[in-house]
Design a protein around this motif. Structure first.
Motif, PDB file in Angstrom:
ATOM      1  N   LEU A 119       0.807  -1.163  -0.120  1.00 23.40           N
ATOM      2  CA  LEU A 119       0.028   0.020   0.082  1.00 23.40           C
ATOM      3  C   LEU A 119       0.957   1.184   0.016  1.00 23.40           C
ATOM      4  N   ILE A 120       0.607   2.191  -0.922  1.00 19.72           N
ATOM      5  CA  ILE A 120       1.536   3.265  -0.994  1.00 19.72           C
ATOM      6  C   ILE A 120       0.470   4.467  -0.579  1.00 19.72           C
ATOM      7  N   ALA A 121       1.064   5.173   0.676  1.00 20.24           N
ATOM      8  CA  ALA A 121       0.211   6.142   1.348  1.00 20.24           C
ATOM      9  C   ALA A 121       1.117   7.336   1.661  1.00 20.24           C
ATOM     10  N   THR A 122       1.774   7.982   0.524  1.00 19.94           N
ATOM     11  CA  THR A 122       2.851   8.690   0.990  1.00 19.94           C
ATOM     12  C   THR A 122       2.597  10.171   0.902  1.00 19.94           C
ATOM     13  N   GLY A 123       1.317  10.621   0.653  1.00 19.84           N
ATOM     14  CA  GLY A 123       0.969  11.831   0.957  1.00 19.84           C
ATOM     15  C   GLY A 123       1.203  12.972   0.155  1.00 19.84           C
ATOM     16  N   THR A 124       1.336  14.082   0.505  1.00 21.02           N
ATOM     17  CA  THR A 124       1.660  15.433  -0.218  1.00 21.02           C
ATOM     18  C   THR A 124       2.947  15.999   0.585  1.00 21.02           C
ATOM     19  N   TRP A 125       4.158  15.863   0.362  1.00 23.77           N
ATOM     20  CA  TRP A 125       4.874  16.506   1.213  1.00 23.77           C
ATOM     21  C   TRP A 125       6.077  17.518   0.271  1.00 23.77           C
ATOM     22  N   LYS A 126       5.438  17.949  -0.915  1.00 24.07           N
ATOM     23  CA  LYS A 126       6.171  19.055  -1.367  1.00 24.07           C
ATOM     24  C   LYS A 126       5.235  20.479  -1.963  1.00 24.07           C
ATOM     25  N   THR A 127       5.710  21.560  -1.542  1.00 24.32           N
ATOM     26  CA  THR A 127       4.960  22.647  -1.802  1.00 24.32           C
ATOM     27  C   THR A 127       5.024  23.079  -3.409  1.00 24.32           C
ATOM     28  N   ARG A 128       4.000  23.532  -3.581  1.00 20.75           N
ATOM     29  CA  ARG A 128       3.625  23.904  -5.094  1.00 20.75           C
ATOM     30  C   ARG A 128       4.335  25.212  -5.261  1.00 20.75           C
ATOM     31  N   ASP A 129       5.195  25.336  -6.463  1.00 25.17           N
ATOM     32  CA  ASP A 129       5.874  26.538  -6.996  1.00 25.17           C
ATOM     33  C   ASP A 129       4.887  27.671  -7.242  1.00 25.17           C
ATOM     34  N   MET A 130       5.148  28.821  -7.122  1.00 22.25           N
ATOM     35  CA  MET A 130       4.393  30.123  -7.697  1.00 22.25           C
ATOM     36  C   MET A 130       4.737  30.426  -9.031  1.00 22.25           C
ATOM     37  N   ASN A 131       5.913  29.998  -9.454  1.00 22.73           N
ATOM     38  CA  ASN A 131       6.379  30.286 -10.758  1.00 22.73           C
ATOM     39  C   ASN A 131       6.432  31.971 -11.149  1.00 22.73           C
ATOM     40  N   VAL A 132       7.047  32.618  -9.980  1.00 25.05           N
ATOM     41  CA  VAL A 132       7.392  34.067 -10.108  1.00 25.05           C
ATOM     42  C   VAL A 132       8.693  34.309  -9.929  1.00 25.05           C
ATOM     43  N   PRO A 133       9.157  35.633 -10.644  1.00 27.18           N
ATOM     44  CA  PRO A 133      10.704  35.757 -10.322  1.00 27.18           C
ATOM     45  C   PRO A 133      11.083  35.953  -9.162  1.00 27.18           C
ATOM     46  N   GLY A 134      12.329  35.431  -8.520  1.00 29.35           N
ATOM     47  CA  GLY A 134      12.845  35.614  -7.524  1.00 29.35           C
ATOM     48  C   GLY A 134      12.118  34.478  -6.258  1.00 29.35           C
TER      49      GLY A 134
END
Length: 352
Positions: A119-134
């Motif tokens: 069973l794979i239950a590894t969730g959501t462990w990464k923040t989404r990028d905003m794709n804005v400069p800087g």
């Protein structure tokens, strides 16, 4: 917090199940499968079980004592935990790998071949990028990774000097519960008192459309946060030793095809503010323990693992549950998903 739902463990079925991920979905599945008499081994990259319940949610929101008690009940019932072990030799969680620093890596293919079901239950462990400069500047930090880093230090697993420092004026971007936690922790944790002077929450819509809810925003304001609605950062930069965030103001436009109104930038509304640190909490991404196409397991365009109605993936004997299957959710739905998947795994094992 209860994960084991039986008083006695029945005789062994001789079947072995591997669970990858010790968050609510994995722990709920472990308890049910152990109550059916199966041998259960849970693999997790963290130094103790609990997943984001333990490392991703503030202690002011969820006390950790009851969680640890529920996990001990699983251990006493015979559930085995293999910790500090990342199941994935092909991919990376980027910054989160540095935050957690698992000491071992195990191939997903090897686990699938070793157990009767996985069973794979590894969730959501990464923040989404905003794709804005800087946004790659060192003072702009992904919120989930920062929150986990703080708790790693708070529980004594890493020294505090490994945690990105937070002081002065802090900006938090987002409208979900991760953003709420990123606001709450600098305001309530002793480690930041006297260092953080102000916390500002920026959200691109109005409070009534925020996933965290208007009541939560009111609570954050009562705790001392400032709230800027209908604002959206579009650039981060350094200028003459200052850390500058450029914002644009939004208006909301509703269409019949959209559940919530869409934020539309107002031309000429840009303004700039100086901050010391930024935490971006604009969503999280599913983190399956493989790259798309590996091990014969399919993922959809959103990165979640594709399953049938029985929670089985495109690979025979491999199942998925929780947020890695259905996307970001609260603890209750993730826990239920894990238990529902465990029922299907039990049916699969007893039909063989």
């Amino acid at each position: 917090m209860k994960f084991l739902r039986c008083k006695e463990i029945p005789p062994s079925t001789g079947k072995r199940v591997a669970i990858i991920g010790a968050g609510p979905a994995g722990l709920g599945a472990a308890g049910l499968l152990r109550c059916k008499g199966h041998e259960v081994v849970v693999y997790d990259q963290n130094p103790e079980p609990g997943g984001l319940i333990m490392f991703g949610i503030p202690i002011t929101r969820i006390p950790k004592g009851p969680v640890r008690k529920g996990i001990k009940e699983l251990m006493d019932a015979g559930v085995k935990f293999v910790l500090r072990t990342k199941v994935d030799t092909t991919g990376s969680l980027g910054l989160m790998d540095e935050v957690i620093s698992p000491s071992e890596r195990v191939s997903l293919e090897d686990i699938i071949n070793e157990y009767d079901a996985t069973l794979i239950a590894t969730g959501t462990w990464k923040t989404r990028d905003m794709n804005v400069p800087g946004e790659d500047l060192g003072w702009v930090y992904p919120a989930v990774e920062w929150i986990v880093s703080v708790h790693m230090a708070k529980y004594g697993y890493k020294p505090w000097d490994t945690v990105p420092k937070l002081e002065g004026r802090v900006l938090v971007i987002g409208g979900g519960l991760t953003a709420a936690d990123a606001v709450l922790m600098p305001l309530t944790y002793e480690e930041f008192k006297g260092k953080v002077k102000e916390v500002v929450l920026s959200y691109r819509r109005t409070a009534e459309y925020a996933p965290m809810g208007k009541r939560e925003i009111d609570n954050l304001i009562a705790a001392g946060a400032k709230y800027w609605e209908l604002t959206q950062p579009v650039e981060f930069r350094e200028e003459n030793g200052k850390k500058i965030v450029k914002f644009v103001r939004n208006r909301l436009v509703q269409s019949s095809a959209e559940r919530r109104p869409r934020p539309v930038p107002i031309e000429g509304s840009e303004f700039e503010e100086e901050f010391d640190y930024v935490l971006k909490a604009v969503g999280v991404l599913p983190t399956p323990p493989f790259k798309d196409g590996c091990c014969g397991i399919k993922v959809d365009p959103h990165g979640t693992i594709v399953t049938d109605e029985n929670f089985m993936t495109s690979r025979e004997g491999v199942f998925a549950a929780g947020d890695v299957r259905h996307g970001p959710s609260l603890i209750g739905p993730a826990l239920k998903s894990g238990m529902d998947a465990a029922k299907k795994i039990h049916e699969y094992l007893t039909s063989k």
